[in-house]
Design a protein around this motif. Structure first.
Motif, PDB file in Angstrom:
ATOM      1  N   HIS A 133       0.823  -1.224   0.000  1.00 57.58           N
ATOM      2  CA  HIS A 133       0.000   0.000   0.000  1.00 57.58           C
ATOM      3  C   HIS A 133       0.849   1.263   0.000  1.00 57.58           C
ATOM      4  CE1 HIS A 133      -3.349  -2.672   0.722  1.00 57.58           C
ATOM      5  NE2 HIS A 133      -2.685  -3.178   1.753  1.00 57.58           N
ATOM      6  N   LEU A 134       1.849   1.284  -0.844  1.00 54.82           N
ATOM      7  CA  LEU A 134       2.777   2.419  -0.840  1.00 54.82           C
ATOM      8  C   LEU A 134       2.768   3.199  -2.173  1.00 54.82           C
ATOM      9  CD1 LEU A 134       5.730   0.654   1.006  1.00 54.82           C
ATOM     10  CD2 LEU A 134       4.415   2.602   1.848  1.00 54.82           C
ATOM     11  N   LEU A 135       1.793   2.906  -3.028  1.00 59.23           N
ATOM     12  CA  LEU A 135       1.794   3.544  -4.351  1.00 59.23           C
ATOM     13  C   LEU A 135       1.724   5.062  -4.262  1.00 59.23           C
ATOM     14  CD1 LEU A 135      -0.713   1.171  -6.218  1.00 59.23           C
ATOM     15  CD2 LEU A 135       1.771   1.260  -6.498  1.00 59.23           C
ATOM     16  N   HIS A 136       0.929   5.568  -3.300  1.00 57.46           N
ATOM     17  CA  HIS A 136       0.680   7.022  -3.227  1.00 57.46           C
ATOM     18  C   HIS A 136       1.920   7.822  -2.837  1.00 57.46           C
ATOM     19  CE1 HIS A 136       0.233   5.337   0.738  1.00 57.46           C
ATOM     20  NE2 HIS A 136       0.362   6.538   1.249  1.00 57.46           N
ATOM     21  N   ARG A 137       2.931   7.182  -2.262  1.00 56.92           N
ATOM     22  CA  ARG A 137       4.134   7.943  -1.910  1.00 56.92           C
ATOM     23  C   ARG A 137       5.395   7.453  -2.640  1.00 56.92           C
ATOM     24  NH1 ARG A 137       5.992   5.715   3.696  1.00 56.92           N
ATOM     25  NH2 ARG A 137       4.233   4.485   4.421  1.00 56.92           N
ATOM     26  N   THR A 138       5.151   6.788  -3.761  1.00 59.47           N
ATOM     27  CA  THR A 138       6.278   6.237  -4.534  1.00 59.47           C
ATOM     28  C   THR A 138       6.390   6.866  -5.916  1.00 59.47           C
ATOM     29  OG1 THR A 138       6.015   4.102  -3.435  1.00 59.47           O
ATOM     30  CG2 THR A 138       7.253   4.104  -5.491  1.00 59.47           C
ATOM     31  N   THR A 139       7.640   7.135  -6.322  1.00 53.83           N
ATOM     32  CA  THR A 139       7.941   7.465  -7.717  1.00 53.83           C
ATOM     33  C   THR A 139       8.868   6.378  -8.234  1.00 53.83           C
ATOM     34  OG1 THR A 139       7.831   9.840  -7.273  1.00 53.83           O
ATOM     35  CG2 THR A 139       9.000   9.183  -9.262  1.00 53.83           C
ATOM     36  N   LEU A 140       8.541   5.872  -9.435  1.00 48.26           N
ATOM     37  CA  LEU A 140       9.441   4.931 -10.109  1.00 48.26           C
ATOM     38  C   LEU A 140      10.219   5.727 -11.151  1.00 48.26           C
ATOM     39  CD1 LEU A 140       7.045   1.891 -10.770  1.00 48.26           C
ATOM     40  CD2 LEU A 140       8.742   2.152  -8.949  1.00 48.26           C
ATOM     41  N   SER A 141      11.524   5.540 -11.196  1.00 49.04           N
ATOM     42  CA  SER A 141      12.308   6.276 -12.186  1.00 49.04           C
ATOM     43  C   SER A 141      13.185   5.312 -12.963  1.00 49.04           C
ATOM     44  CB  SER A 141      13.156   7.350 -11.501  1.00 49.04           C
ATOM     45  OG  SER A 141      14.044   6.763 -10.574  1.00 49.04           O
ATOM     46  N   THR A 142      13.563   5.743 -14.174  1.00 53.51           N
ATOM     47  CA  THR A 142      14.430   4.912 -15.010  1.00 53.51           C
ATOM     48  C   THR A 142      15.083   5.785 -16.087  1.00 53.51           C
ATOM     49  OG1 THR A 142      14.499   3.107 -16.641  1.00 53.51           O
ATOM     50  CG2 THR A 142      12.385   4.193 -16.367  1.00 53.51           C
ATOM     51  N   PHE A 143      16.302   5.362 -16.479  1.00 47.58           N
ATOM     52  CA  PHE A 143      16.979   6.011 -17.607  1.00 47.58           C
ATOM     53  C   PHE A 143      16.460   5.441 -18.941  1.00 47.58           C
ATOM     54  CE2 PHE A 143      20.323   6.842 -14.385  1.00 47.58           C
ATOM     55  CZ  PHE A 143      20.664   8.159 -14.696  1.00 47.58           C
ATOM     56  N   ASN A 144      15.654   4.404 -18.882  1.00 49.11           N
ATOM     57  CA  ASN A 144      15.227   3.681 -20.080  1.00 49.11           C
ATOM     58  C   ASN A 144      13.875   4.225 -20.572  1.00 49.11           C
ATOM     59  OD1 ASN A 144      14.192   1.807 -21.881  1.00 49.11           O
ATOM     60  ND2 ASN A 144      14.994   0.030 -20.771  1.00 49.11           N
ATOM     61  N   PRO A 145      13.875   4.993 -21.679  1.00 49.72           N
ATOM     62  CA  PRO A 145      12.617   5.593 -22.149  1.00 49.72           C
ATOM     63  C   PRO A 145      11.546   4.540 -22.462  1.00 49.72           C
ATOM     64  CG  PRO A 145      14.495   6.442 -23.398  1.00 49.72           C
ATOM     65  CD  PRO A 145      15.003   5.320 -22.546  1.00 49.72           C
ATOM     66  N   VAL A 148       9.746   3.729 -19.339  1.00 51.44           N
ATOM     67  CA  VAL A 148       8.772   4.781 -18.966  1.00 51.44           C
ATOM     68  C   VAL A 148       7.478   4.529 -19.727  1.00 51.44           C
ATOM     69  CG1 VAL A 148       8.239   7.260 -19.117  1.00 51.44           C
ATOM     70  CG2 VAL A 148      10.521   6.518 -18.397  1.00 51.44           C
ATOM     71  N   LYS A 149       7.626   4.226 -21.003  1.00 52.21           N
ATOM     72  CA  LYS A 149       6.458   3.963 -21.855  1.00 52.21           C
ATOM     73  C   LYS A 149       5.683   2.744 -21.356  1.00 52.21           C
ATOM     74  CE  LYS A 149       5.962   5.099 -26.666  1.00 52.21           C
ATOM     75  NZ  LYS A 149       6.615   5.184 -27.956  1.00 52.21           N
ATOM     76  N   ARG A 150       6.419   1.704 -20.980  1.00 47.96           N
ATOM     77  CA  ARG A 150       5.748   0.494 -20.477  1.00 47.96           C
ATOM     78  C   ARG A 150       4.997   0.800 -19.177  1.00 47.96           C
ATOM     79  NH1 ARG A 150      10.626  -2.497 -22.462  1.00 47.96           N
ATOM     80  NH2 ARG A 150      11.593  -2.279 -20.433  1.00 47.96           N
ATOM     81  N   LEU A 151       5.617   1.625 -18.335  1.00 43.43           N
ATOM     82  CA  LEU A 151       4.950   1.988 -17.071  1.00 43.43           C
ATOM     83  C   LEU A 151       3.666   2.747 -17.372  1.00 43.43           C
ATOM     84  CD1 LEU A 151       8.118   3.011 -15.060  1.00 43.43           C
ATOM     85  CD2 LEU A 151       6.531   1.207 -14.395  1.00 43.43           C
ATOM     86  N   LYS A 152       3.744   3.625 -18.357  1.00 39.14           N
ATOM     87  CA  LYS A 152       2.561   4.413 -18.752  1.00 39.14           C
ATOM     88  C   LYS A 152       1.465   3.466 -19.251  1.00 39.14           C
ATOM     89  CE  LYS A 152       0.333   7.740 -21.248  1.00 39.14           C
ATOM     90  NZ  LYS A 152      -0.544   8.712 -20.725  1.00 39.14           N
ATOM     91  N   HIS A 153       1.876   2.460 -20.023  1.00 37.20           N
ATOM     92  CA  HIS A 153       0.876   1.536 -20.578  1.00 37.20           C
ATOM     93  C   HIS A 153       0.277   0.623 -19.517  1.00 37.20           C
ATOM     94  CE1 HIS A 153       2.474   2.451 -24.790  1.00 37.20           C
ATOM     95  NE2 HIS A 153       1.310   3.031 -24.613  1.00 37.20           N
ATOM     96  N   MET A 154       0.973   0.471 -18.404  1.00 44.23           N
ATOM     97  CA  MET A 154       0.379  -0.282 -17.298  1.00 44.23           C
ATOM     98  C   MET A 154      -0.822   0.499 -16.772  1.00 44.23           C
ATOM     99  SD  MET A 154       3.836  -1.581 -15.360  1.00 44.23           S
ATOM    100  CE  MET A 154       3.088  -1.552 -13.757  1.00 44.23           C
ATOM    101  N   ASN A 155      -0.824   1.812 -17.130  1.00 41.74           N
ATOM    102  CA  ASN A 155      -1.966   2.674 -16.837  1.00 41.74           C
ATOM    103  C   ASN A 155      -2.362   2.628 -15.370  1.00 41.74           C
ATOM    104  OD1 ASN A 155      -3.936   4.471 -17.421  1.00 41.74           O
ATOM    105  ND2 ASN A 155      -5.441   2.939 -18.103  1.00 41.74           N
ATOM    106  N   ARG A 156      -1.346   2.775 -14.533  1.00 42.58           N
ATOM    107  CA  ARG A 156      -1.613   2.658 -13.109  1.00 42.58           C
ATOM    108  C   ARG A 156      -1.211   3.928 -12.393  1.00 42.58           C
ATOM    109  NH1 ARG A 156       0.304  -3.581 -12.974  1.00 42.58           N
ATOM    110  NH2 ARG A 156      -1.759  -4.452 -13.177  1.00 42.58           N
ATOM    111  N   ASN A 157      -1.737   4.050 -11.191  1.00 48.70           N
ATOM    112  CA  ASN A 157      -1.623   5.289 -10.463  1.00 48.70           C
ATOM    113  C   ASN A 157      -0.322   5.367  -9.648  1.00 48.70           C
ATOM    114  OD1 ASN A 157      -2.322   7.650  -9.262  1.00 48.70           O
ATOM    115  ND2 ASN A 157      -3.588   6.662  -7.686  1.00 48.70           N
ATOM    116  N   ILE A 158       0.734   5.768 -10.315  1.00 48.56           N
ATOM    117  CA  ILE A 158       2.019   5.864  -9.614  1.00 48.56           C
ATOM    118  C   ILE A 158       2.867   6.919 -10.332  1.00 48.56           C
ATOM    119  CG2 ILE A 158       3.184   4.032 -10.959  1.00 48.56           C
ATOM    120  CD1 ILE A 158       4.408   3.112  -8.223  1.00 48.56           C
ATOM    121  N   GLY A 159       3.697   7.647  -9.567  1.00 51.21           N
ATOM    122  CA  GLY A 159       4.578   8.637 -10.173  1.00 51.21           C
ATOM    123  C   GLY A 159       5.645   7.953 -11.012  1.00 51.21           C
ATOM    124  N   VAL A 160       5.908   8.524 -12.200  1.00 57.39           N
ATOM    125  CA  VAL A 160       6.934   7.959 -13.078  1.00 57.39           C
ATOM    126  C   VAL A 160       7.867   9.087 -13.528  1.00 57.39           C
ATOM    127  CG1 VAL A 160       7.400   6.762 -15.257  1.00 57.39           C
ATOM    128  CG2 VAL A 160       5.381   6.148 -13.918  1.00 57.39           C
TER     129      VAL A 160
END
Ligand code: G3P
Ligand code: CA
Length: 242
Positions: A133-145, A148-160
């Motif tokens: 239950h930590l999504l609301h205070r988490t940012t996922l980061s990556t150097f791999n564009p 980032v796109k895959r995270l966006k397509h997961m279409n989930r509520n998390i900072g990227v």
């Protein structure tokens, strides 16, 4: 809004990076959040380490991806730093999330998939964070564009966040197009125009790795949303002078 101070790999100036000792120290020192790095073991366990290989920060050798978690968990991840930390261990993402769950800390989990694009890393990490239950205070980061796109397509509520170390034309719009809602830039790329442009586009901008007081003050005065530092206690002193 005041810039958040993230302990970079924990308080990594004074304890071995990405170990419980470094994370605990960051918490004791009053950091707002913790930045850490995640890779996958051979048996798909997410573990916290900066490098792809275990050589620099443990008494083992080879790639993380070629070891099971059982093979890694008893290695010494502290004595390379100082004899005081002999016995520090490599920890799994789960152990970290369990520890941080009841503490008022933000999380920045960097997916280390720019050199080795681990299969399903995005889903595996997301599911563990959701489990605690930590999504609301988490940012996922990556150097791999692509990630980032895959995270966006997961279409989930998390900072990227898209991580950037080199100059990049139209960075803010490019990051936004990929689906990021933040950019994490190397300190030497910082300028006021970039901060303003990010904020106009509703993107957060955070800066790494900011260890010198002068650079901390410059980042704060420009209105950055966060800094990553190996010395959170110093950053707090400069951000919140008595
Ligand atoms: O997340 C910011 C920063 O940690 C990225 O660079 O090499 O320290 O993982 P690195
Ligand atoms: Ca990192």
């Amino acid at each position: 809004m005041q810039a958040k101070i993230f302990a970079h790999r924990g308080t990594s100036k004074h304890a071995p990076e990405n170990t419980m000792a470094a994370f605990s120290l960051a918490y004791q020192q009053g950091a707002d959040g913790i930045e850490t790095d995640v890779h996958l073991t051979k048996d798909h366990v997410p573990v916290l380490m900066h490098d792809e290989r275990i050589n620099r920060t443990t008494n083992g050798t080879g790639y993380i991806k070629n070891h099971t978690f059982n093979q890694l968990k008893d290695l010494d991840a502290g004595s390379w730093f100082s004899p005081e930390f002999i016995g520090s261990r490599i920890i799994s993402l789960d152990e970290f999330l369990e520890w941080i769950q009841d503490k008022p800390l933000y999380l920045n989990i960097e997916l280390k998939n720019n050199k080795i694009d681990y299969n399903h890393l995005e889903h595996i990490v997301y599911d563990r964070i959701a489990h605690y239950h930590l999504l609301h205070r988490t940012t996922l980061s990556t150097f791999n564009p692509k990630s980032v796109k895959r995270l966006k397509h997961m279409n989930r509520n998390i900072g990227v966040a898209l991580l950037i170390s080199k100059r990049y034309k139209n960075l803010v719009s490019a990051a936004k197009d990929l689906g990021a809602n933040a950019i994490h830039i190397k300190y030497r790329l910082l300028n006021q125009l970039l901060v303003d442009r990010s904020h106009q586009e509703n993107m957060a901008i955070r800066v790494y790795t900011v260890n010198k007081p002068k650079s901390m003050m410059r980042s704060f005065s420009m209105g950055c949303d966060g800094i990553f530092t190996d010395v959170p206690k110093t950053a707090i002193q400069y951000r919140d002078p008595i």
